[in-house]
Design a protein around this motif. Sequence first.
Motif, PDB file in Angstrom:
ATOM      1  N   LYS A   1       6.293  -2.191  -4.851  1.00 53.13           N
ATOM      2  CA  LYS A   1       5.081  -1.685  -4.207  1.00 53.13           C
ATOM      3  C   LYS A   1       5.317  -1.496  -2.703  1.00 53.13           C
ATOM      4  CE  LYS A   1       0.209  -2.965  -3.708  1.00 53.13           C
ATOM      5  NZ  LYS A   1      -0.791  -3.984  -4.035  1.00 53.13           N
ATOM      6  N   GLN A   2       6.008  -2.460  -2.088  1.00 55.69           N
ATOM      7  CA  GLN A   2       6.283  -2.383  -0.654  1.00 55.69           C
ATOM      8  C   GLN A   2       7.240  -1.234  -0.341  1.00 55.69           C
ATOM      9  OE1 GLN A   2       6.643  -5.230  -2.448  1.00 55.69           O
ATOM     10  NE2 GLN A   2       5.087  -6.608  -1.606  1.00 55.69           N
ATOM     11  N   ARG A   3       8.279  -1.071  -1.159  1.00 54.66           N
ATOM     12  CA  ARG A   3       9.236   0.015  -0.918  1.00 54.66           C
ATOM     13  C   ARG A   3       8.544   1.364  -1.049  1.00 54.66           C
ATOM     14  NH1 ARG A   3      15.105  -0.280  -3.325  1.00 54.66           N
ATOM     15  NH2 ARG A   3      14.993  -2.029  -1.891  1.00 54.66           N
ATOM     16  N   GLN A   4       7.688   1.505  -2.035  1.00 54.40           N
ATOM     17  CA  GLN A   4       6.964   2.760  -2.203  1.00 54.40           C
ATOM     18  C   GLN A   4       6.057   3.024  -1.008  1.00 54.40           C
ATOM     19  OE1 GLN A   4       7.575   5.126  -4.668  1.00 54.40           O
ATOM     20  NE2 GLN A   4       6.419   6.324  -3.183  1.00 54.40           N
ATOM     21  N   ALA A   5       5.463   1.977  -0.457  1.00 54.34           N
ATOM     22  CA  ALA A   5       4.609   2.135   0.720  1.00 54.34           C
ATOM     23  C   ALA A   5       5.427   2.631   1.920  1.00 54.34           C
ATOM     24  CB  ALA A   5       3.920   0.815   1.060  1.00 54.34           C
ATOM     25  N   VAL A   6       6.648   2.146   2.067  1.00 54.04           N
ATOM     26  CA  VAL A   6       7.528   2.610   3.145  1.00 54.04           C
ATOM     27  C   VAL A   6       7.905   4.073   2.913  1.00 54.04           C
ATOM     28  CG1 VAL A   6       9.807   2.324   4.217  1.00 54.04           C
ATOM     29  CG2 VAL A   6       8.394   0.310   3.717  1.00 54.04           C
ATOM     30  N   ILE A   7       8.248   4.413   1.682  1.00 53.38           N
ATOM     31  CA  ILE A   7       8.579   5.807   1.346  1.00 53.38           C
ATOM     32  C   ILE A   7       7.397   6.716   1.656  1.00 53.38           C
ATOM     33  CG2 ILE A   7       9.076   7.383  -0.575  1.00 53.38           C
ATOM     34  CD1 ILE A   7      10.724   5.028  -1.819  1.00 53.38           C
ATOM     35  N   ASP A   8       6.210   6.290   1.277  1.00 47.61           N
ATOM     36  CA  ASP A   8       5.005   7.077   1.540  1.00 47.61           C
ATOM     37  C   ASP A   8       4.776   7.265   3.046  1.00 47.61           C
ATOM     38  OD1 ASP A   8       4.631   7.223  -1.202  1.00 47.61           O
ATOM     39  OD2 ASP A   8       3.034   5.701  -1.234  1.00 47.61           O
ATOM     40  N   ALA A   9       5.075   6.232   3.829  1.00 50.26           N
ATOM     41  CA  ALA A   9       4.890   6.309   5.282  1.00 50.26           C
ATOM     42  C   ALA A   9       5.868   7.294   5.923  1.00 50.26           C
ATOM     43  CB  ALA A   9       5.052   4.926   5.910  1.00 50.26           C
ATOM     44  N   LEU A  10       7.010   7.514   5.281  1.00 51.35           N
ATOM     45  CA  LEU A  10       8.009   8.446   5.804  1.00 51.35           C
ATOM     46  C   LEU A  10       7.755   9.889   5.363  1.00 51.35           C
ATOM     47  CD1 LEU A  10      11.170   6.279   5.148  1.00 51.35           C
ATOM     48  CD2 LEU A  10      10.323   6.985   7.395  1.00 51.35           C
ATOM     49  N   ALA A  11       7.028  10.064   4.282  1.00 48.58           N
ATOM     50  CA  ALA A  11       6.853  11.395   3.678  1.00 48.58           C
ATOM     51  C   ALA A  11       6.141  12.365   4.620  1.00 48.58           C
ATOM     52  CB  ALA A  11       6.065  11.274   2.380  1.00 48.58           C
ATOM     53  N   GLY A  12       6.670  13.593   4.658  1.00 52.80           N
ATOM     54  CA  GLY A  12       6.021  14.671   5.386  1.00 52.80           C
ATOM     55  C   GLY A  12       6.116  14.604   6.900  1.00 52.80           C
TER      56      GLY A  12
END
Length: 135
Positions: free
Chosen positions: A10-21
């Motif tokens: 969940k935390q890794r996905q949150a980091v990925i989401d923060a980097l997106a776009g």
Amino acid sequence: MATHSRRNTKQRQAVIDALAGRDEFRSAQKIHEDMAQAGVRVGLATVYRNLRALAELNEIDQLLAPDGEALYRQCDSGTHHHHLVCRKCLRSEEIGAKAVERWMHSLAEEYGFTDLEHSLEVFGICSDCRKKPED
């Protein structure tokens, strides 16, 4: 070098989401700050750990800023590329640099090297920042 799992927590996905776009490279502190402002509760150490893991898995790009700080960006290209980075706003453009690649391979051949790895980051001031008055 530590081996990191490809398992998305969940935390890794949150980091990925923060980097997106995002077009610019950002520090772990800035990514953490952006996540907190978006209401995502993840510790700074967790952000650092996940950024390092994602960089080791080549899922994000990492570069060292001129001041030595590690910066991160999720790039569009799944192939080897380089970056042109603004020193002021950290916006970046992906560049192919075919001439550099040819030079690297001829250099390696000349000296008998194989299994090359390299990175090239070019720093300058982008057109938007050049238009802004100095603070």
